[in-house]
Design a protein around this motif. Structure first.
Motif, short mmCIF file in Angstrom:
data_model
loop_
_atom_site.label_atom_id
_atom_site.label_comp_id
_atom_site.label_asym_id
_atom_site.label_seq_id
_atom_site.Cartn_x
_atom_site.Cartn_y
_atom_site.Cartn_z
N VAL A 387 0.85 -1.18 0.00
CA VAL A 387 0.00 0.00 0.00
C VAL A 387 0.89 1.24 0.00
N GLU A 388 0.65 2.17 -0.91
CA GLU A 388 1.39 3.44 -0.86
C GLU A 388 0.71 4.34 0.16
N ALA A 389 1.44 4.68 1.21
CA ALA A 389 0.86 5.49 2.28
C ALA A 389 1.89 6.46 2.86
N ALA A 390 2.92 6.80 2.08
CA ALA A 390 3.94 7.76 2.52
C ALA A 390 4.61 7.35 3.82
N ASN A 391 4.73 6.05 4.07
CA ASN A 391 5.46 5.59 5.25
C ASN A 391 6.04 4.21 4.99
N GLY A 392 6.44 3.53 6.03
CA GLY A 392 6.96 2.19 5.89
C GLY A 392 6.64 1.38 7.13
N MET A 393 5.73 0.45 7.02
CA MET A 393 5.34 -0.37 8.17
C MET A 393 4.70 -1.65 7.66
N GLU A 394 4.81 -2.71 8.46
CA GLU A 394 4.47 -4.04 7.97
C GLU A 394 3.53 -4.79 8.92
N TYR A 395 2.72 -5.65 8.30
CA TYR A 395 1.79 -6.51 9.03
C TYR A 395 1.59 -7.78 8.20
N PRO A 396 0.98 -8.82 8.74
CA PRO A 396 0.80 -10.03 7.95
C PRO A 396 0.03 -9.76 6.65
N MET A 397 0.62 -10.11 5.56
CA MET A 397 0.02 -10.04 4.21
C MET A 397 -0.17 -8.62 3.70
N ILE A 398 0.11 -7.59 4.49
CA ILE A 398 -0.09 -6.21 4.03
C ILE A 398 0.99 -5.31 4.62
N CYS A 399 1.41 -4.33 3.83
CA CYS A 399 2.40 -3.38 4.34
C CYS A 399 2.14 -2.01 3.72
N PHE A 400 2.63 -0.99 4.39
CA PHE A 400 2.44 0.40 3.97
C PHE A 400 3.81 0.98 3.61
N ASN A 401 3.91 1.54 2.40
CA ASN A 401 5.18 2.00 1.87
C ASN A 401 5.06 3.42 1.34
N TYR A 402 6.15 3.94 0.77
CA TYR A 402 6.10 5.27 0.18
C TYR A 402 6.52 5.21 -1.27
N GLY A 403 6.35 6.36 -1.97
CA GLY A 403 6.83 6.46 -3.34
C GLY A 403 5.85 7.19 -4.24
N ARG A 404 5.98 8.51 -4.31
CA ARG A 404 5.06 9.32 -5.12
C ARG A 404 5.83 10.10 -6.17
N ALA A 405 5.19 10.28 -7.31
CA ALA A 405 5.81 11.01 -8.42
C ALA A 405 5.51 12.49 -8.31
N GLU A 406 6.19 13.26 -9.14
CA GLU A 406 5.86 14.68 -9.27
C GLU A 406 4.49 14.80 -9.95
N LYS A 407 3.92 15.99 -9.93
CA LYS A 407 2.60 16.19 -10.54
C LYS A 407 2.62 15.93 -12.05
N ASP A 408 3.80 16.07 -12.67
CA ASP A 408 3.88 15.81 -14.10
C ASP A 408 4.15 14.35 -14.42
N GLY A 409 4.19 13.51 -13.39
CA GLY A 409 4.38 12.08 -13.60
C GLY A 409 5.82 11.62 -13.58
N THR A 410 6.78 12.53 -13.49
CA THR A 410 8.18 12.14 -13.42
C THR A 410 8.57 11.83 -11.97
N TYR A 411 9.73 11.23 -11.83
CA TYR A 411 10.23 10.91 -10.50
C TYR A 411 11.75 10.78 -10.57
N SER A 412 12.37 10.93 -9.44
CA SER A 412 13.83 10.84 -9.39
C SER A 412 14.28 9.39 -9.27
N GLU A 413 15.53 9.17 -9.58
CA GLU A 413 16.11 7.83 -9.40
C GLU A 413 16.10 7.44 -7.94
N ALA A 414 16.37 8.41 -7.05
CA ALA A 414 16.37 8.12 -5.62
C ALA A 414 15.00 7.65 -5.16
N THR A 415 13.94 8.28 -5.67
CA THR A 415 12.59 7.88 -5.29
C THR A 415 12.27 6.49 -5.83
N LYS A 416 12.66 6.22 -7.06
CA LYS A 416 12.40 4.91 -7.65
C LYS A 416 13.03 3.80 -6.81
#
Length: 775
Positions: A387-416
């Protein structure tokens, strides 16, 4: 406390006492670093064997949950009712039980709201300001009713994040107990207050993303090695939980989509016909298929529907349960074959994460399951969710992670790469500690460190050039060289760690990588590590169980490594102090006389000779030749008949073995090393020869056993050596590479000027060449 907790000796081995307690032979240069761990580990018994396997009388408790919960999207409030069935599989009669109320970490009266130091800065985040101001908000769990199965009220006591329920009748071994709890709490703004669960508000479309974690009262672990794990949750040390089965009914707004631990039992009722058809198609999809499309998520975010729906989930043999709920999320899914078993790899994400998550997330989930299963046990659950949720946390079968692009759809290598890495990491937590269920409250590294090591393996199998930040030995050097008063052993309680990431994640992961690549070798390590996972799947291991299993399954004595890397704070700094070159006296006067001449300096020109000749000085013996005699023309190093006769006699007297050695013309190099850092390690030596070829050899760590500070060793080489380098592939985390070389060579350092700004977590960070290219 000491008498109660059998593992107390392990818990007390903190930095201050460690050096004294670990010394078997104080004041000596040996007999310390290579002694067995002995009493530093709890004694084996019928519950935990000396081999590191569960003992013949191993037991663990079980807790089943039937939960109904209602999400109020207007007031950001969760109301729940649950029935817990608790099985006492222990040999102990219980007069009370402990439950965890983790949401109470946000209660203004809890200790964790007050025990951290604070200071003002020129720039302050809302979270930092809130930490100073405190709050009087109505946060924490409200217990409405607590009864037994017959509806009789049960007495209870809430102590911050722990709740003791006093039993009217002793729960004997082999018996079970049912209790019912009604409760509610106000959901926190995770982005400003912090915490593992909560909500994120999206102002642009007036919607919420709820990541519901630690959301229900749940049983603490009661175990053979510590009794009740009732240490308070302060926000850092995570969760020790009991396995059980769950049935959960979640009532949410009708247009919300839920992703959850377990399997949904009523998709047909809660999804549209088109969505349900896509879900069925995803069961055999080879590529991620959108069950809920981006267009549907955008429309739902803009026009909120009325009414409510109830999603029903079931999960068997899990230690926890978490879920995500929002109207503004895309959901994609793909069937994944993990060692012959189908698992649904799935992702849930908002429009701002679509350019990254649609391409990478579900495939990263599938990749993680396959790599971890190869190195541990086959993934046992039917689903795995990112799940993209601007964080990082884990539970059985589900986890919350981060990773959002710029408004124009691009993203940095560091973010990828940051996004792929956090997905691998959080999905990987299914194995450690969701299945191999260590106590995160006591030993964070058994959760984070083991998982970070496996994350490194998965990253490297994703891309041979993956920029892994934790795992390679040289990446931990800056931490290892810090002053001792800023360090603590890996074997330190979670709340007492100063540098949490390096200590609990990077250092243990690096240590395991050193074991695999440098000390044990891949074949022995992989078998032993897999055996540990197999032995302790769905059980509660301790550090001793890992340490003992790794040795038991490999026949490699690793106590010296656990002692130094896990129980100590010494760094690796092995210095190559001197190099001496020896060659056999050939007895051949034609050779040795020249060597003697060179050694005596007869063929070496000193500076006065050179400058006098260049100045054209007329030397006396040249101007007056009568000054010359026999010695002016005598070659004192010429071969005499007597010397030649002695050489012939010598060679003819050699035995076949001596003749072989004589003809080999071996060069002998005597190398002297010192252990500057204190942490013993194998010594890896790279030899460079005059013909440009190289050779690498390893001296086992046991070379230090008779003297833990210095050793000298001679190496025989067929070719002449021009350079020697210790640890050429940077395998051992040596903190000073400047003393690893002969001849000595300067090691450059770099510096840069920068102004640090902290971006919102999950946003695109670093340079963005993709965006610049589009411009």
């Amino acid at each position: 406390m000491f008498m109660k907790k059998h593992y107390a000796l392990l818990g007390l081995l903190m930095a201050g006492n460690l050096a004294v307690m670990a010394q078997n032979n104080p004041g000596s240069n040996h007999g310390n670093k290579f002694e067995q761990l002995g009493t530093m580990l709890q004694d084996p018994n019928m519950y935990r064997s000396a081999s590191g396997a569960p003992g013949p009388k191993y037991w663990q408790q079980r807790a089943d949950y039937d939960i109904t919960a209602t999400l109020d999207d207007e007031k950001q409030k969760l109301t729940g009712s649950e029935t817990i069935t608790y099985y006492n599989n222990s040999p102990d009669p219980l007069t009370y039980i402990w439950l965890q109320l983790d949401e109470n970490e946000h209660n203004p009266k809890s200790d964790n709201q007050h025990f951290d130091p604070s200071k003002m800065g020129e720039r302050m985040t809302m979270r930092q300001v809130n930490g100073i101001l405190g709050n009087d908000a109505d946060m924490g769990v409200h217990i409405v009713k607590l009864t037994d199965a017959s509806g009789n009220a049960l007495p209870y006591t809430v102590n911050q994040t722990m709740m003791r329920v006093d039993l009217p009748k002793t729960l004997m071994p082999g018996e079970k107990l049912k209790l019912k709890i009604d409760w509610w709490y106000n959901i926190t703004d995770r982005m400003t207050v912090g915490g593992r669960g909560g909500y994120e508000y999206f102002k642009e479309d007036n919607n919420y993303l709820y990541t519901m974690a630690q959301w229900y009262p749940r049983l603490a672990v009661y175990s053979d090695f510590q009794g009740w794990q009732n240490k308070q949750f302060t926000g850092r040390g995570e969760f020790a939980l009991t396995f059980g089965n769950f049935r959960v009914s979640l009532n949410v707004p009708a247009d919300h989509i839920i992703g959850s631990t377990g399997e949904c039992r009523n998709y047909k009722e809660v999804l549209t016909a088109a969505q349900f058809q896509r879900w069925q198609q995803a069961q055999t999809a080879k590529e991620p298929l959108e069950v809920v499309t981006l267009d549907e998520a955008n429309k739902a975010a803009q026009s909120k529907a009325s009414g409510r729906k109830t999603w029903v989930y079931e999960a068997d043999n899990v230690r926890d349960f978490a879920w995500v709920s929002s109207r503004r999320i895309v959901w994609d899914a793909m069937a994944t074959n993990v060692e012959g078993k189908k698992t649904m790899a799935m992702s849930y994400y908002g429009p701002e994460a679509y350019p990254l998550y649609r391409k990478y997330s579900t495939k990263a989930v599938a990749h993680t399951l396959k790599v971890y299963s190869k190195h541990t046990i086959p993934y046992p659950y039917p689903v795995a969710i990112s799940v993209e949720a601007a964080n990082g946390m884990e539970y059985p079968m589900i986890c919350f992670n981060y990773g959002r692009a710029e408004k124009d759809g691009t993203y940095s290598e560091a973010t990828k790469y940051g996004m792929i890495g956090v997905i691998i990491h959080e999905v990987g937590h299914n194995f450690f500690p969701m299945i191999v269920n260590s106590d995160e409250r006591q030993w964070t590294w058994m959760d984070e460190g083991l998982n970070t090591f496996c994350q490194f393996l998965a990253e490297q199998e994703w891309d041979n050039n993956y920029p892994s930040q934790r795992g390679p030995a040289h990446k931990i050097v800056d931490y290892m060289k810090m002053p001792k008063d800023q360090l603590e052993p890996i074997m330190t309680n979670s709340e007492n760690i100063a540098q949490f990431g390096p200590n609990a994640y990077a250092k243990p992961a690096t240590g395991l990588n050193i074991l695999r690549e440098t000390i044990m070798g891949r074949e022995l390590f992989d078998f032993a590590f897999k055996e540990y996972a197999r032995r302790w799947a769905f059980k509660h291991p301790t550090p001793a169980d890992l340490f003992r299993t790794m040795e038991d399954a490999s026949a490699v004595d690793l106590d010296w490594f656990w002692r130094g890397w896990f129980f100590g704070t010494d760094p690796v700094d092995i210095s190559l102090d001197s190099v001496k070159w020896y060659r056999m006296d050939s007895k051949n006067p034609a050779v040795e006389n020249k060597v003697d001449a060179d050694a005596a300096g007869f063929n070496a020109e000193h500076i006065a000779q050179k400058r006098n000749r260049e100045a054209g000085i007329k030397f006396a013996i040249d101007q007056d030749t009568s000054l010359q005699d026999f010695y002016n023309k005598w070659d004192r190093f010429a071969v005499t008949p007597a010397q030649q006769e002695a050489y012939t006699k010598f060679t003819s007297s050699l035995s076949p073995e001596e003749k072989k050695l004589y003809d080999s013309k071996k060069n002998f190099y005597e190398l002297s090393f010192s252990n500057v850092g204190g942490l013993v390690m194998p010594v890896i030596i790279e030899w460079t020869f005059t013909d440009g070829s190289k050779e690498v050899e390893t001296v086992p760590a046991y070379i230090w056993r008779k003297n833990e500070y210095k050793f000298t060793k001679v190496f025989a080489k067929d070719k002449l050596v021009t350079a020697i380098k210790v640890d050429p592939y940077r395998e051992t985390a040596d903190i000073n590479e400047g003393n690893n070389m002969w001849p000595r060579a300067a090691v450059p350092s770099r510096f840069e000027l920068f102004k640090m700004e902290a971006p919102v977590r999950g946003a695109s960070t670093g340079g963005n060449p993709m965006q610049r290219a589009r411009q």
